[in-house]
Design an enzyme around this catalytic site. Structure first.
Site: not given
Length: 227
Positions: A68, A70, A81, A190
């Protein structure tokens, strides 16, 4: 009212034109326009397809898959990221930079903007390209995943010797879309604080990526974001 403009960068437009004409994409556009009437949606409309503008299809040699955008104000700018200059590093990005420093000995940058990587051929792709403010996962299962699966499939089918970085279970589930006989898939947990210590630290994906790019006659990624 901002419009959702599917006219993305030219090389991607050719590859993905059938997606834009699909019924699911029309439904997705209607959903997004309705969301924007009622809520704040990230990233801003002009940044939704930023990953594609920064990394044209014919330049893709590395794919990093996020989930997704942020969902805090000022954070999302269309690259997974990554955050714009001047925005504090989210915790997952802090851990990415820690591993980067350990792996390839480059200094942790002040800015969390990963655009320099994107412009070298690293597609920073979220599976879902939009999100409602402060509501993680709020735009999942609305059509974005069908679109980004098509992106991954197109890269796998039409290109060779691409490195796919799949961090976490969600990203790793996309491996079925990739022809592993002609691409390199690197998998680990992750980089979030919940899991980074269980295999992300020490995965050495940055050096492994460049070793493969060199081995296949491609220019390695300059990971140093401080210059």
């Amino acid at each position: 009212m901002e419009k959702i403009n599917p006219n993305i960068e030219e090389s991607w437009k050719k590859v993905l034109s059938s997606e834009f004409l699909s019924p699911y994409f029309s439904q997705l556009k209607r959903f997004l326009l309705e969301e924007k009437r009622q809520y704040t949606v990230f990233p801003p409309g002009k940044m939704i397809f930023n990953a594609f503008y920064c990394t044209p299809f014919d330049r893709v040699k590395v794919v990093l898959l996020g989930q997704d955008p942020y969902h805090g104000f000022g954070q999302a700018h269309g690259l997974c990221f990554s955050v714009p200059d001047g925005v504090p590093h989210p915790k997952s990005l802090v851990n990415i930079f820690k591993e980067l420093e350990q792996d390839v000995q480059v200094a942790i940058p002040k800015s969390g903007n990963l655009e320099k990587w994107a412009k070298q051929g690293m597609l920073l792709l979220n599976a879902t390209l939009t999100v409602r403010a402060h509501q993680a996962g709020s735009h999942q299962n609305r059509g974005w995943e069908q679109f980004t699966d098509a992106v991954i499939r197109a890269i796998s089918e039409k290109k060779e010797n691409v490195v796919f970085l799949l961090w976490g279970n969600y990203a790793q589930a996309k491996e079925v879309l990739i022809d592993t006989s002609k691409h390199l898939v690197l998998k680990t947990v992750h980089p979030s604080p919940l899991s980074a210590s269980r295999g992300f630290f020490g995965c050495r994906h940055f050096s492994k990526t460049n070793a493969y790019l060199l081995q296949t006659g491609q220019q390695p990624i300059d990971w140093d974001l401080t210059t």
